[in-house]
Design a protein around this motif. Structure first.
Motif, PDB file in Angstrom:
ATOM      1  N   GLY A 295       0.791  -1.234   0.000  1.00  0.00           N
ATOM      2  CA  GLY A 295       0.000   0.000   0.000  1.00  0.00           C
ATOM      3  C   GLY A 295       0.814   1.271   0.000  1.00  0.00           C
ATOM      4  O   GLY A 295       0.337   2.310   0.485  1.00  0.00           O
ATOM      5  N   ALA A 296       2.030   1.263  -0.531  1.00  0.00           N
ATOM      6  CA  ALA A 296       2.854   2.475  -0.581  1.00  0.00           C
ATOM      7  C   ALA A 296       2.092   3.596  -1.277  1.00  0.00           C
ATOM      8  O   ALA A 296       1.588   3.418  -2.384  1.00  0.00           O
ATOM      9  CB  ALA A 296       4.166   2.181  -1.311  1.00  0.00           C
ATOM     10  N   HIS A 297       2.023   4.774  -0.628  1.00  0.00           N
ATOM     11  CA  HIS A 297       1.182   5.841  -1.173  1.00  0.00           C
ATOM     12  C   HIS A 297       1.757   7.232  -0.947  1.00  0.00           C
ATOM     13  O   HIS A 297       1.075   8.236  -1.182  1.00  0.00           O
ATOM     14  CB  HIS A 297      -0.214   5.768  -0.556  1.00  0.00           C
ATOM     15  CG  HIS A 297      -0.215   5.867   0.941  1.00  0.00           C
ATOM     16  ND1 HIS A 297       0.069   4.785   1.733  1.00  0.00           N
ATOM     17  CD2 HIS A 297      -0.444   6.903   1.769  1.00  0.00           C
ATOM     18  CE1 HIS A 297       0.002   5.158   3.002  1.00  0.00           C
ATOM     19  NE2 HIS A 297      -0.291   6.437   3.049  1.00  0.00           N
ATOM     20  N   ASN A 298       3.003   7.326  -0.513  1.00  0.00           N
ATOM     21  CA  ASN A 298       3.639   8.633  -0.360  1.00  0.00           C
ATOM     22  C   ASN A 298       5.146   8.462  -0.544  1.00  0.00           C
ATOM     23  O   ASN A 298       5.630   7.363  -0.814  1.00  0.00           O
ATOM     24  CB  ASN A 298       3.307   9.259   1.003  1.00  0.00           C
ATOM     25  CG  ASN A 298       3.619   8.323   2.163  1.00  0.00           C
ATOM     26  OD1 ASN A 298       4.589   7.572   2.130  1.00  0.00           O
ATOM     27  ND2 ASN A 298       2.778   8.340   3.180  1.00  0.00           N
ATOM     28  N   GLN A 299       5.878   9.567  -0.409  1.00  0.00           N
ATOM     29  CA  GLN A 299       7.304   9.525  -0.732  1.00  0.00           C
ATOM     30  C   GLN A 299       8.071   8.494   0.093  1.00  0.00           C
ATOM     31  O   GLN A 299       8.829   7.685  -0.451  1.00  0.00           O
ATOM     32  CB  GLN A 299       7.911  10.919  -0.535  1.00  0.00           C
ATOM     33  CG  GLN A 299       7.433  11.944  -1.540  1.00  0.00           C
ATOM     34  CD  GLN A 299       8.160  13.274  -1.405  1.00  0.00           C
ATOM     35  OE1 GLN A 299       9.155  13.388  -0.693  1.00  0.00           O
ATOM     36  NE2 GLN A 299       7.662  14.290  -2.091  1.00  0.00           N
ATOM     37  N   ALA A 300       7.879   8.532   1.396  1.00  0.00           N
ATOM     38  CA  ALA A 300       8.667   7.639   2.261  1.00  0.00           C
ATOM     39  C   ALA A 300       8.335   6.176   2.012  1.00  0.00           C
ATOM     40  O   ALA A 300       9.233   5.325   1.977  1.00  0.00           O
ATOM     41  CB  ALA A 300       8.433   8.002   3.724  1.00  0.00           C
ATOM     42  N   SER A 301       7.046   5.852   1.863  1.00  0.00           N
ATOM     43  CA  SER A 301       6.683   4.443   1.672  1.00  0.00           C
ATOM     44  C   SER A 301       7.095   3.943   0.284  1.00  0.00           C
ATOM     45  O   SER A 301       7.447   2.771   0.128  1.00  0.00           O
ATOM     46  CB  SER A 301       5.185   4.238   1.904  1.00  0.00           C
ATOM     47  OG  SER A 301       4.408   5.072   1.084  1.00  0.00           O
ATOM     48  N   ILE A 302       7.052   4.809  -0.717  1.00  0.00           N
ATOM     49  CA  ILE A 302       7.535   4.426  -2.051  1.00  0.00           C
ATOM     50  C   ILE A 302       9.049   4.214  -2.013  1.00  0.00           C
ATOM     51  O   ILE A 302       9.577   3.265  -2.607  1.00  0.00           O
ATOM     52  CB  ILE A 302       7.150   5.489  -3.097  1.00  0.00           C
ATOM     53  CG1 ILE A 302       5.671   5.355  -3.455  1.00  0.00           C
ATOM     54  CG2 ILE A 302       8.004   5.370  -4.352  1.00  0.00           C
ATOM     55  CD1 ILE A 302       5.298   4.108  -4.252  1.00  0.00           C
ATOM     56  N   ASP A 303       9.762   5.087  -1.295  1.00  0.00           N
ATOM     57  CA  ASP A 303      11.208   4.906  -1.136  1.00  0.00           C
ATOM     58  C   ASP A 303      11.508   3.548  -0.498  1.00  0.00           C
ATOM     59  O   ASP A 303      12.415   2.824  -0.921  1.00  0.00           O
ATOM     60  CB  ASP A 303      11.798   6.014  -0.259  1.00  0.00           C
ATOM     61  CG  ASP A 303      11.854   7.357  -0.969  1.00  0.00           C
ATOM     62  OD1 ASP A 303      11.693   7.384  -2.201  1.00  0.00           O
ATOM     63  OD2 ASP A 303      12.052   8.379  -0.277  1.00  0.00           O
ATOM     64  N   ALA A 304      10.734   3.215   0.550  1.00  0.00           N
ATOM     65  CA  ALA A 304      10.940   1.938   1.240  1.00  0.00           C
ATOM     66  C   ALA A 304      10.636   0.763   0.322  1.00  0.00           C
ATOM     67  O   ALA A 304      11.354  -0.249   0.333  1.00  0.00           O
ATOM     68  CB  ALA A 304      10.062   1.872   2.488  1.00  0.00           C
ATOM     69  N   LEU A 305       9.575   0.887  -0.486  1.00  0.00           N
ATOM     70  CA  LEU A 305       9.225  -0.178  -1.419  1.00  0.00           C
ATOM     71  C   LEU A 305      10.330  -0.390  -2.444  1.00  0.00           C
ATOM     72  O   LEU A 305      10.737  -1.536  -2.718  1.00  0.00           O
ATOM     73  CB  LEU A 305       7.907   0.162  -2.126  1.00  0.00           C
ATOM     74  CG  LEU A 305       7.480  -0.775  -3.262  1.00  0.00           C
ATOM     75  CD1 LEU A 305       7.326  -2.205  -2.762  1.00  0.00           C
ATOM     76  CD2 LEU A 305       6.183  -0.281  -3.902  1.00  0.00           C
TER      77      LEU A 305
END
Length: 407
Positions: A295-305
Motif C-alpha cells: 500500500g505504498a502511497h507517499n514519498q517515504a513508503s515508495i522509497d521503502a518499497l
C-alpha cells in the motif's frame, strides 16, 4: 448475516453523521462525555506518524498475543470491511458488537454530531469498554493533534516516521506536518520515536519539553543491530521479522520499547516467535507466487518499497499494477517506481479521490505501459514478460483489489 457497510449501521440505528457542531476535537469529546468517556478505561499505545503505523501495530499485536497480553486495536482503512478496523486479540469484531455500540450512541442522542471517522472511533472505544483488556493499540487517522483518535487523557505516543503527506490538510513542510503529529503527546507522558530527520526531531523534542514528557528515541535510548534489540538491561537476540524491508526492524524495535514502557515484561523467546509471525495485510504481502501487494502511497513508503525491491529482487523484471489517489505526489511515486519497473499497468478504481488511469499513463515515462479501465476486469496473474508483479499506489486501491479477487 454480518453487515459489512458502515452506512448500513448508521441507517439501521438512525445515527447519522457529517453535521459538525464544534470545531476540532470538541464534537467527539462532547459525544464521549455523554457516553462516560470509554476512551479512558484502558492503557493505550497511540501510534501516529506518516508511515509504519500499521506495521508497528502488527508487531505490537503479535508480541502481545504471544505473551498472553489481552488487547484491542483500531486501525484504518479497512482491508475487507469495517469490522476488520476494530479487533479484539487479533479477531475482527462482530456485527453484534458493533450493533451494541450503535445502540448506545442512539440512546445517547449522538445523531448528527460526528463525522464517519469520529463515529467509527467512538464505536471502537465502546467495543473496548465491554472487554477486560490489558492494553489498546490505536492508529491515528490523519495528523494527530486534531485527529479523532486523540481524545484519551493518557497514552504512550509512538512515531515510526515523518515525511511529506496529506499536504492539503497538514501543511507542505516537515515542520508543519511534525507539529500535527506531535500533538498526540500527552502532558507528563512518554514518546517513543524512530529515526526522524532533524527538522522533525526538533519539533518533537520541543513538544516533549513543553509537556514535560520523556523521549525514548531509536539509536539513542534503544537500538536494533544485527537483529539484536537493546534497551537498558533488556537484550533480545535473533529477531527476524517476516515482514521484509529494513524499516521493519525499526518498527519492531519501537513496538518492543512501547510495550516495555507500558509496564509489560517481555521474554526473549516469545518475542522471537512473535516478530517472525507478525504480518500486515497490504505491506509487501505475498498473495500468490511472485505476486505481492503493497500500500505504498507517499514519498517515504515508495522509497521503502523501491529499497525493498532492490534488496530482495535484484535483476528481476518487475511489473507494477498501480492505482493512486489524486492528492498524492504521484509524479514522485512514478519516478521512483520507474527506477525498478519493467512494465506498468494503470487501473481505474472506485474511490472519489482516485486519479484516472489516463493521467498516470500520461505522466509515466516508461515505454511498456497499459491502461485497465475497469478494475473488475483486472488480471493479477503474473505478467508473462516479468518475474514479479507488485500491486501498489494506495491502500484503498489494494483493498479494492483484494475484495475483487478474494485475496
Amino acid at each position: 448475516m454480518e453487515i459489512t457497510n458502515f452506512n448500513l449501521y448508521k441507517k439501521k440505528w438512525k445515527v447519522l453523521s457529517e453535521t459538525i457542531i464544534k470545531p476540532g476535537l470538541e464534537s467527539i469529546q462532547i459525544a464521549l462525555d455523554k457516553l462516560g468517556n470509554p476512551q479512558n478505561k484502558h492503557r493505550i499505545i497511540h501510534v501516529a506518524g506518516t508511515n509504519g503505523k500499521g506495521s508497528t501495530i502488527a508487531f505490537l499485536s503479535a508480541i502481545a498475543r504471544e505473551h498472553g497480553i489481552t488487547y484491542g486495536s483500531f486501525t484504518s482503512p479497512c482491508i475487507i470491511d469495517v469490522h476488520d478496523q476494530i479487533q479484539l486479540n487479533g479477531h475482527n469484531i462482530t456485527s453484534k458488537q458493533m450493533d451494541r455500540a450503535f445502540q448506545k450512541m442512539q440512546q445517547t442522542g449522538l445523531s448528527g454530531m460526528l463525522t464517519d471517522f469520529e463515529l467509527l472511533t467512538v464505536t471502537a472505544f465502546l467495543v473496548f469498554e465491554e472487554e477486560a483488556l490489558d492494553v489498546i493499540f490505536i492508529e491515528a487517522g490523519m495528523g494527530g493533534r486534531f485527529d479523532s483518535t486523540n481524545v484519551m487523557k493518557k497514552s504512550i505516543a509512538v512515531i515510526p516516521s515523518i515525511s511529506i503527506d496529506h499536504t492539503n490538510f497538514l501543511g507542505d513542510t516537515i515542520e508543519e506536518i511534525s507539529w500535527h503529529k506531535a500533538g498526540v503527546l500527552k502532558e507528563n507522558g512518554k514518546l517513543v520515536i524512530g529515526q526522524l530527520v532533524e527538522e522533525a526531531r526538533n519539533v518533537f523534542i520541543k513538544e516533549a519539553n513543553e509537556k514535560n514528557a520523556a523521549v525514548i528515541e531509536c539509536e539513542r535510548e534503544f537500538n536494533v543491530k544485527n537483529n539484536t534489540y537493546t534497551y537498558d538491561n533488556v537484550q533480545f537476540e535473533l529477531l527476524h521479522p517476516k515482514m521484509i524491508g529494513n524499516h521493519q526492524l525499526s518498527n519492531m524495535a519501537l513496538s518492543i520499547t512501547a510495550l516495555l514502557e507500558c509496564g509489560f515484561s517481555l521474554e526473549e523467546s516469545k518475542t522471537q516467535v512473535a516478530v517472525e509471525q507478525a504480518s500486515l495485510s497490504g505491506r509487501m504481502e505475498k498473495i500468490r507466487e511472485d505476486i505481492y501487494i503493497d500500500g505504498a502511497h507517499n514519498q517515504a513508503s515508495i522509497d521503502a518499497l523501491v529499497e525493498t525491491i532492490k534488496k530482495h529482487f535484484p535483476n528481476k523484471r518487475i511489473h507494477f499494477i498501480i492505482g493512486i489517489l489524486k492528492d498524492k505526489d504521484y509524479l514522485y511515486m512514478l519516478r521512483k517506481l520507474e527506477e525498478v519497473g519493467s512494465s506498468f499497468e494503470f487501473v481505474e478504481f472506485h474511490h472519489e479521490r482516485a486519479l484516472t488511469a489516463k493521467e498516470l499513463y500520461k505522466y509515466c515515462f516508461h515505454d511498456d505501459k497499459i491502461i485497465t479501465k475497469d478494475i473488475d476486469k483486472i488480471n493479477i496473474k503474473n505478467n508473462l514478460n516479468s518475474d514479479v508483479t507488485i500491486i501498489t499506489g494506495s491502500l484503498y486501491f489494494i483493498s479494492e483489489i483484494r475484495r475483487k479477487t478474494g485475496k
